[in-house]
Design a protein around this motif. Structure first.
Motif, PDB file in Angstrom:
ATOM      1  N   GLN A 434       0.832  -1.201   0.000  1.00 40.55           N
ATOM      2  CA  GLN A 434       0.000   0.000   0.000  1.00 40.55           C
ATOM      3  C   GLN A 434       0.867   1.253   0.000  1.00 40.55           C
ATOM      4  N   GLN A 435       0.325   2.317  -0.553  1.00 40.67           N
ATOM      5  CA  GLN A 435       1.008   3.598  -0.459  1.00 40.67           C
ATOM      6  C   GLN A 435       0.694   4.246   0.884  1.00 40.67           C
ATOM      7  N   VAL A 436       1.658   5.012   1.384  1.00 37.61           N
ATOM      8  CA  VAL A 436       1.492   5.638   2.695  1.00 37.61           C
ATOM      9  C   VAL A 436       0.254   6.534   2.719  1.00 37.61           C
ATOM     10  N   GLY A 437      -0.008   7.212   1.609  1.00 37.61           N
ATOM     11  CA  GLY A 437      -1.137   8.124   1.564  1.00 37.61           C
ATOM     12  C   GLY A 437      -2.487   7.469   1.774  1.00 37.61           C
ATOM     13  N   THR A 438      -2.563   6.160   1.533  1.00 40.15           N
ATOM     14  CA  THR A 438      -3.840   5.461   1.699  1.00 40.15           C
ATOM     15  C   THR A 438      -4.078   5.009   3.131  1.00 40.15           C
ATOM     16  N   VAL A 439      -3.056   5.038   3.985  1.00 43.39           N
ATOM     17  CA  VAL A 439      -3.212   4.538   5.357  1.00 43.39           C
ATOM     18  C   VAL A 439      -2.890   5.596   6.406  1.00 43.39           C
ATOM     19  N   MET A 440      -2.432   6.772   5.979  1.00 43.68           N
ATOM     20  CA  MET A 440      -2.008   7.778   6.965  1.00 43.68           C
ATOM     21  C   MET A 440      -3.216   8.396   7.674  1.00 43.68           C
ATOM     22  N   VAL A 543       1.416  16.471   4.962  1.00 43.85           N
ATOM     23  CA  VAL A 543       0.021  16.313   4.529  1.00 43.85           C
ATOM     24  C   VAL A 543      -0.718  15.274   5.366  1.00 43.85           C
ATOM     25  N   GLY A 544      -0.002  14.570   6.246  1.00 45.78           N
ATOM     26  CA  GLY A 544      -0.637  13.545   7.058  1.00 45.78           C
ATOM     27  C   GLY A 544       0.319  13.028   8.104  1.00 45.78           C
ATOM     28  N   TRP A 545      -0.120  11.983   8.808  1.00 45.10           N
ATOM     29  CA  TRP A 545       0.652  11.434   9.913  1.00 45.10           C
ATOM     30  C   TRP A 545       0.610   9.906   9.840  1.00 45.10           C
ATOM     31  N   LEU A 546       1.796   9.287   9.867  1.00 49.29           N
ATOM     32  CA  LEU A 546       1.878   7.823   9.859  1.00 49.29           C
ATOM     33  C   LEU A 546       2.255   7.352  11.254  1.00 49.29           C
ATOM     34  N   SER A 547       1.402   6.539  11.848  1.00 49.86           N
ATOM     35  CA  SER A 547       1.644   6.023  13.195  1.00 49.86           C
ATOM     36  C   SER A 547       1.706   4.502  13.165  1.00 49.86           C
ATOM     37  N   HIS A 548       2.154   3.915  14.274  1.00 44.08           N
ATOM     38  CA  HIS A 548       2.152   2.468  14.377  1.00 44.08           C
ATOM     39  C   HIS A 548       0.726   1.925  14.287  1.00 44.08           C
ATOM     40  N   GLN A 549      -0.237   2.654  14.840  1.00 43.55           N
ATOM     41  CA  GLN A 549      -1.623   2.199  14.798  1.00 43.55           C
ATOM     42  C   GLN A 549      -2.155   2.172  13.372  1.00 43.55           C
TER      43      GLN A 549
END
Length: 562
Positions: A434-440, A543-549
Motif C-alpha cells: 500500500q502507499q502511505v497516503g492510503t493509510v495515513m 500532509v498527514g501522519w503515519l503512526s504504528h496504529q
C-alpha cells in the motif's frame, strides 16, 4: 551476548576449516599452495601437461561442486552476500544450516580449481548460516535472530582477514544496515572471539604485506581525489559487466544446471591459459602490482582479465565472493594511475603503491557503496595508517560518484534483477504494498516555533503522539519536536534552557505520501514518538501522519479483505 560469543567461535572455527579446504584443493588441482604466485608453471602431479593443466582444472572442479550445489543448496551458488542481506531483510534471518557445509565445499572447490573469486562472500554466508542455526536452536526472537546472523558475518570476516573492526562494520553497514549500541556490542564480541581463533591459526600479521607509503605533497590529494572519482566508474562498471556476463551464460546454456560449471569451466580454462595470474583469489599478483612489479599495459590487461575471469566464474555457476576481485581490480587501476601520475609529475606524485592501495578501497566503495567498511578494512588488511587521509578522501568521493551513477550496488543489483526490493515487503506479506497516503492519519496540529517550552510540554502531553510537527512564523514546515527534547530542556538550568521551542526543532525521517508502506516502516520504527509526518513529494510540506496504529490497521484491513 553469550550467543554472540558462541557464534563468533563458530565463525572463527569455520573460517579455519574454510581456508584449509581452499589450500588443500588448490594443491590438489594446481600442485601449488597458491598458483597465482608462480603463474604459468606446470602442475608437478601431471608434469607432462605443463601449464595446459589449467584447461582441465576448472572442468574437474565444476564436475564436483556443480552437482553438490544443485542437489543440496542452490543458494550457495554465486557470491553469497546478497542472500544473507535478503535473509535479514525479508526472511527473519532464517538461513538453512546446510548452506554452511555446502558453501564451504563449493567455494573451496571453485577457488582451488582456478575460479577467480574471493573468500569474503562464502565466509559471510557460512558464518551467517551458523548464527541463524544457533538462533533457531535457542528459539530467540526475530530481532535477535537477525543480530546473530550479523554476528556470524562479522566473525567470518574478522577471522578470515584478521580484521576485527572491518568485520563489525561490514556486518552493520551491509548486512543489517543499522548502527546501535546492542548491535555494535554483539558484533564486536563475535568479531573479537573469531579473531582470537583466527590469529591462533594464521598468526597476527597484516593480510597483505606492503611497503610504507607517505603523502609528501599537497598536490597528491588532488590526484587521489580524481582517482576516487574514476575508480567509482570502474566499480560500477564491474558490477554491470558481472551481471551482463551472467546473463550471457544464462542465455547460452540449455543443459542441466549441475553440468553448467563443468562445461563453462572450459571457457574459464582458456582465460587462465592466456592469463594464469587470474587463478584463484590472486593476492600474490596484487602485492606485486602495489610494489611496482608490472608495466602500465600489463596492469590494464590484468584489470580487464580479472573482470572477465570473475564474471565468468560467477556466470557458469561458481561459488565465491566479489570483494577480493574488486580489490584486485582497484589495485591494478590504482597502480596504472600512479605510474601515469608519476610520469607527469615526477617530483610530486609520490610512490605508485600508494595509488594502488587507495584504488583498492575506492573501487570496492564504488561497487559496494560501503565507505566505512572500505576505509576500515583497507587499513586493517594492510596496516597502513600513514595513508588514511587520502584513502578516506578517495573512498568518500567514490561512494558519492557511485550513488550518482547507479541506484544499486554489486550486492543489491543481483536481488533487484530477480525482482526483489530489500526495502519492500516480502512476497506474500500482509503489509507493505500500500502507499502511505492510503493509510495515513490526519496531521496533528503543528506547533509554532515561537511557542514557549512550558506551553509546548502541555501540548505534547495532550497530543498523545510524543512528537509534533513544527512550523515557523510564516507557517512553513521546519521539522518536528519531541517530548523527550522538551523535557530535557526544561530539566536544564534556567539560563541554559531555550526560551522558545523552535530551538529544539529536529529534521524528521523522510516519508512521502506516494511511498510504499514497507519502505516507510523503516523510518517509523527508528523514529522517536509514535509516528512521523508524511510529506508531499512535490513541496515537502506535511500532509498527514503515519503512526504504528495506522500501519496495524492496514494489516487488519488486508486480512479482512483476503
Amino acid at each position: 551476548m553469550v550467543l554472540a560469543v558462541v557464534v563468533g567461535a563458530g565463525a572463527g572455527g569455520g573460517s579455519v576449516v574454510f581456508r584449509w579446504c581452499i589450500e588443500t584443493f588448490t594443491r590438489l588441482f594446481s600442485g601449488h599452495a597458491d598458483y597465482a604466485a608462480s603463474p604459468g608453471s606446470g602442475n608437478p602431479y601431471v608434469p607432462w601437461l605443463g601449464p595446459w593443466f589449467v584447461l582441465l582444472a576448472p572442468v574437474l572442479g565444476g564436475l564436483l561442486y556443480g552437482p553438490l550445489v544443485h542437489r543440496f543448496a542452490k543458494e550457495a551458488r554465486g557470491h553469497g552476500v546478497p542472500e544473507v542481506m535478503l535473509a535479514v531483510a525479508q526472511h527473519g534471518g532464517r538461513i538453512s544450516p546446510k548452506v554452511a557445509v555446502v558453501k564451504t565445499l563449493a567455494s573451496a572447490l571453485t577457488i582451488g580449481s582456478g575460479g577467480s573469486v574471493g573468500r569474503e562472500g562464502p565466509i559471510v554466508q557460512i558464518g551467517s548460516a551458523l548464527g541463524s542455526t544457533l538462533g533457531r536452536l535457542t528459539k530467540v526472537t526475530e530481532g535477535r535472530m537477525k543480530l546473530l546472523v550479523a554476528c556470524g558475518a562479522a566473525g567470518g570476516i574478522a577471522a578470515t582477514f584478521n580484521a576485527p573492526l572491518a568485520g563489525v562494520f561490514f556486518a552493520m553497514e551491509l548486512i543489517t544496515g543499522t548502527f546501535n549500541a546492542e548491535a555494535f556490542g554483539a558484533t564486536v564480541l563475535a568479531s573479537v572471539t573469531a579473531s582470537v581463533i583466527g590469529r591462533a591459526a594464521f598468526g597476527d600479521v597484516a593480510f597483505l604485506n606492503l611497503p610504507d607509503f607517505h603523502v609528501d605533497h599537497l598536490v597528491q590529494y588532488g590526484l587521489f581525489a580524481l582517482l576516487g572519482i574514476v575508480a567509482a566508474v570502474i566499480g560500477v562498471g564491474f558490477s554491470r559487466f558481472l551481471y551482463a556476463v551472467e546473463d550471457a551464460c544464462d542465455w547460452l546454456w540449455r543443459g542441466p544446471e549441475w553440468l553448467r560449471p563443468a562445461i563453462g569451466g572450459l571457457l574459464l580454462g582458456l582465460v587462465l591459459l592466456a592469463l594464469p595470474e587470474m587463478y584463484g583469489v590472486g593476492y600474490p599478483v596484487l602485492e606485486k602490482a602495489t610494489g611496482g612489479g608490472y608495466a602500465v599495459g600489463f596492469l590494464l590487461v590484468l584489470l580487464a582479465g580479472k573482470m572477465l575471469a570473475t564474471s565468468l566464474t560467477i556466470g557458469i555457476g561458481g561459488s565465491g565472493g566479489v570483494f577480493a576481485p574488486s580489490l584486485f581490480i582497484g589495485a591494478m587501476f590504482g597502480a596504472a594511475y600512479g605510474i601515469g601520475a608519476h610520469d607527469l609529475l615526477p617530483g610530486t606524485a609520490g610512490p605508485v603503491g600508494a595509488y594502488a592501495l587507495v584504488g583498492m578501497g575506492a573501487v570496492f566503495a564504488g561497487a559496494a557503496r560501503a565507505p566505512i567498511t572500505a576505509v576500515v578494512i583497507l587499513f586493517e588488511l594492510t596496516g597502513e595508517y600513514s595513508i588514511i587521509l587520502p584513502l578516506m578522501l578517495a573512498i568518500v568521493l567514490a561512494t558519492a560518484t557511485s550513488r550518482l551513477l547507479s541506484h544499486e550496488t554489486v550486492y543489491t543489483l543481483k536481488l533487484r534483477r530477480r525482482g526483489i526490493d530489500l526495502d519492500g515487503p516480502a512476497p506474500g506479506a500482509r503489509i507493505g504494498s500500500q502507499q502511505v497516503g492510503t493509510v495515513m492519519e490526519p496531521l496533528p496540529p503543528p506547533l509554532p516555533s515561537s511557542t514557549s517550552l512550558p506551553d509546548a510540554a502541555d501540548l505534547l502531553s495532550l497530543s498523545g503522539h510524543g512528537v509534533l510537527p513544527m512550523v515557523d512564523e510564516a507557517g512553513a514546515y521546519v521539522g518536528v519536536v519531541t517530548a523527550q527534547a522538551v523535557a530535557e530542556a526544561l530539566a536544564e538550568q534556567p539560563q541554559a534552557a531555550p526560551a522558545r521551542v523552535g530551538q529544539l526543532a529536529e529534521p524528521s525521517a523522510v516519508v512521502v505520501a506516494d511511498q510504499p508502506l514497507a519502505q516507510a516502516l523503516h523510518a517509523l520504527l527508528s523514529a522517536a514518538g509514535t509516528g512521523v509526518p508524511v510529506l508531499d513529494r512535490a513541496h515537502g510540506e506535511p500532509v498527514g501522519w503515519l503512526s504504528h496504529q495506522s500501519a496495524l490497521r492496514a494489516v487488519q484491513a488486508h486480512a479482512a479483505t483476503a
